[in-house]
Design a protein around this motif. Structure first.
Motif, PDB file in Angstrom:
ATOM      1  N   MET A   1       0.801  -1.213   0.000  1.00 48.74           N
ATOM      2  CA  MET A   1       0.000   0.000   0.000  1.00 48.74           C
ATOM      3  C   MET A   1       0.839   1.270   0.000  1.00 48.74           C
ATOM      4  N   SER A   2       2.064   1.214   0.574  1.00 44.88           N
ATOM      5  CA  SER A   2       2.871   2.430   0.606  1.00 44.88           C
ATOM      6  C   SER A   2       4.226   2.244  -0.047  1.00 44.88           C
ATOM      7  N   VAL A 185      -7.175   5.797  10.139  1.00 45.12           N
ATOM      8  CA  VAL A 185      -5.942   5.355   9.497  1.00 45.12           C
ATOM      9  C   VAL A 185      -5.624   3.917   9.888  1.00 45.12           C
ATOM     10  N   ALA A 186      -5.837   3.570  11.154  1.00 49.68           N
ATOM     11  CA  ALA A 186      -5.585   2.201  11.607  1.00 49.68           C
ATOM     12  C   ALA A 186      -6.495   1.209  10.885  1.00 49.68           C
ATOM     13  N   SER A 187      -7.743   1.588  10.667  1.00 53.59           N
ATOM     14  CA  SER A 187      -8.670   0.717   9.938  1.00 53.59           C
ATOM     15  C   SER A 187      -8.262   0.586   8.483  1.00 53.59           C
ATOM     16  N   LEU A 188      -7.781   1.690   7.886  1.00 55.16           N
ATOM     17  CA  LEU A 188      -7.362   1.661   6.493  1.00 55.16           C
ATOM     18  C   LEU A 188      -6.131   0.776   6.313  1.00 55.16           C
ATOM     19  N   ARG A 189      -5.248   0.743   7.299  1.00 54.63           N
ATOM     20  CA  ARG A 189      -4.089  -0.147   7.249  1.00 54.63           C
ATOM     21  C   ARG A 189      -4.539  -1.611   7.232  1.00 54.63           C
ATOM     22  N   VAL A 190      -5.549  -1.936   8.023  1.00 54.73           N
ATOM     23  CA  VAL A 190      -6.076  -3.302   8.031  1.00 54.73           C
ATOM     24  C   VAL A 190      -6.612  -3.658   6.650  1.00 54.73           C
ATOM     25  N   LEU A 191      -7.392  -2.742   6.055  1.00 59.24           N
ATOM     26  CA  LEU A 191      -7.951  -2.984   4.729  1.00 59.24           C
ATOM     27  C   LEU A 191      -6.837  -3.141   3.695  1.00 59.24           C
ATOM     28  N   GLY A 192      -5.803  -2.305   3.803  1.00 61.22           N
ATOM     29  CA  GLY A 192      -4.694  -2.387   2.866  1.00 61.22           C
ATOM     30  C   GLY A 192      -3.930  -3.692   2.962  1.00 61.22           C
ATOM     31  N   GLY A 193      -3.774  -4.223   4.183  1.00 58.89           N
ATOM     32  CA  GLY A 193      -3.087  -5.490   4.353  1.00 58.89           C
ATOM     33  C   GLY A 193      -3.858  -6.648   3.747  1.00 58.89           C
ATOM     34  N   LYS A 194      -5.177  -6.549   3.788  1.00 54.86           N
ATOM     35  CA  LYS A 194      -6.013  -7.616   3.223  1.00 54.86           C
ATOM     36  C   LYS A 194      -6.135  -7.507   1.714  1.00 54.86           C
ATOM     37  N   ASN A 195      -6.027  -6.285   1.177  1.00 60.07           N
ATOM     38  CA  ASN A 195      -6.236  -6.056  -0.255  1.00 60.07           C
ATOM     39  C   ASN A 195      -5.077  -5.241  -0.836  1.00 60.07           C
ATOM     40  N   GLY A 206      -2.824   7.242  -1.773  1.00 62.98           N
ATOM     41  CA  GLY A 206      -1.960   8.198  -2.450  1.00 62.98           C
ATOM     42  C   GLY A 206      -2.523   9.608  -2.423  1.00 62.98           C
ATOM     43  N   GLU A 207      -3.824   9.734  -2.678  1.00 60.59           N
ATOM     44  CA  GLU A 207      -4.461  11.052  -2.660  1.00 60.59           C
ATOM     45  C   GLU A 207      -4.366  11.701  -1.284  1.00 60.59           C
ATOM     46  N   LEU A 208      -4.678  10.924  -0.243  1.00 60.69           N
ATOM     47  CA  LEU A 208      -4.647  11.480   1.105  1.00 60.69           C
ATOM     48  C   LEU A 208      -3.228  11.812   1.549  1.00 60.69           C
ATOM     49  N   THR A 209      -2.263  11.000   1.131  1.00 59.49           N
ATOM     50  CA  THR A 209      -0.871  11.270   1.487  1.00 59.49           C
ATOM     51  C   THR A 209      -0.406  12.593   0.896  1.00 59.49           C
ATOM     52  N   TRP A 219      -0.109   7.867   8.709  1.00 57.39           N
ATOM     53  CA  TRP A 219       0.102   6.671   7.894  1.00 57.39           C
ATOM     54  C   TRP A 219       1.517   6.134   8.069  1.00 57.39           C
ATOM     55  N   ALA A 220       2.489   7.031   8.194  1.00 58.54           N
ATOM     56  CA  ALA A 220       3.884   6.630   8.336  1.00 58.54           C
ATOM     57  C   ALA A 220       4.151   5.899   9.647  1.00 58.54           C
ATOM     58  N   LYS A 221       3.273   6.075  10.632  1.00 60.22           N
ATOM     59  CA  LYS A 221       3.446   5.399  11.929  1.00 60.22           C
ATOM     60  C   LYS A 221       2.865   3.996  11.945  1.00 60.22           C
TER      61      LYS A 221
END
Length: 292
Positions: A1-2, A185-195, A206-209, A219-221
């Motif tokens: 994701m990153s 952000v923590a929830s989005l990291r979970v989603l990113g790890g799954k997909n 990318g847009e939010l970053t 996100w960096a944390k």
């Protein structure tokens, strides 16, 4: 994701957050960088320093489940963080055939269900935190400045995470915005790890970053948590400050949809929902129809 080495970034951030005293080691002298050294974590995990270094550098992609589990224990990861570590450490090895991403839509039955909850705000969220539908009270609570039918406009439908960081009305809605943002952000990291191969999810990150320095820092944390219940603190422009308990329900299918529902304790929260509900025109059984 990153980036190409999501595993290495996650390990480095978590290692830097641990001090020797946190894991029963004695620290000596001043350290040039914060946290555990690679060799210390390798020792705790029972692997060689060279092998652990290769994992952080993205040079080894075939770590066994036993090794990943040992590293998770050495890092004192939570259950959600352990699941995320396994996701990013063992990505899909078979290349997926690229297909056209079809617009997601909430099931009609789900929309009928939330519209039957006349006194309970409810929102249907997709796998990328986009709003697929809401009932009248849910709309009035979280996005009254948007059109009720906006989830049906597939090209620019609301997204709960995007609104939280880029929409000023939404930022002002939460009395504890930073707490709400970290949770998102923590929830989005979970989603990113799954997909990890989801192009729309990657585009959202990318847009939010680029557009939000707050998101970029959070996100960096690498926060990781499945946020399925808790309390949200509102500062609503119409009814003032109050708090509501929330629950996230997941349908028993593979859609990745979630139903976010809010309930109050007796007091200001219940009174606020009652006031919001007075002007809400509800029709039992009405459904937000997806746009064409």
């Amino acid at each position: 994701m990153s980036g190409p080495n999501e595993l290495g970034e996650f390990l480095r951030v978590r290692r830097a957050a641990l001090q020797p005293e946190d894991v029963g080691l004695q620290g000596y002298g001043v350290r040039r960088v914060p946290g555990l050294r690679r060799e210390e974590l390798a020792m705790l995990a029972g692997v060689s320093p060279t092998y652990y270094s290769r994992l952080e550098q993205g040079l080894s992609t075939n770590a066994s489940e036993a090794v990943i589990a040992s590293i998770a224990r050495a890092l004192n990861l939570t259950r959600d963080e352990q699941a995320h570590l396994f996701n990013v450490a063992r990505p899909e090895r078979t290349p997926r055939r690229r297909t056209v991403v079809k617009p997601d839509r909430a099931r009609t039955g789900t929309l009928r269900l939330i519209n039957s909850l006349l006194g309970t705000p409810a929102v249907v969220i997709g796998r990328r935190s986009e709003v697929l539908g809401w009932n009248r009270l849910g709309h009035r609570l979280v996005a009254g400045h948007l059109g009720f039918d906006s989830p049906g406009h597939v090209a620019d439908r609301p997204n709960m995470t995007r609104m939280l960081f880029l929409d000023e009305h939404t930022k002002e809605l939460y009395a504890r915005w930073h707490e709400e943002a970290v949770r998102a952000v923590a929830s989005l990291r979970v989603l990113g790890g799954k997909n990890p191969e989801d192009p729309e999810l990657t585009a959202l990150v990318g847009e939010l970053t680029v557009k939000s320095p707050e998101f970029s820092r959070m996100w960096a944390k690498h926060p990781v948590e499945r946020c399925v219940s808790g309390v949200k603190y509102f500062r609503h422009p119409e009814v003032g400050e109050f708090e509501l308990t929330f629950e996230v329900l997941t349908p028993p299918d593979d859609s990745g949809h979630r139903v976010l529902m809010y309930t109050p304790d007796p007091g200001p929260g219940a009174e606020a929902l009652e006031l919001l509900g007075r002007d809400v025109e509800t029709t039992r059984g009405s459904v937000v129809r997806p746009g064409r």
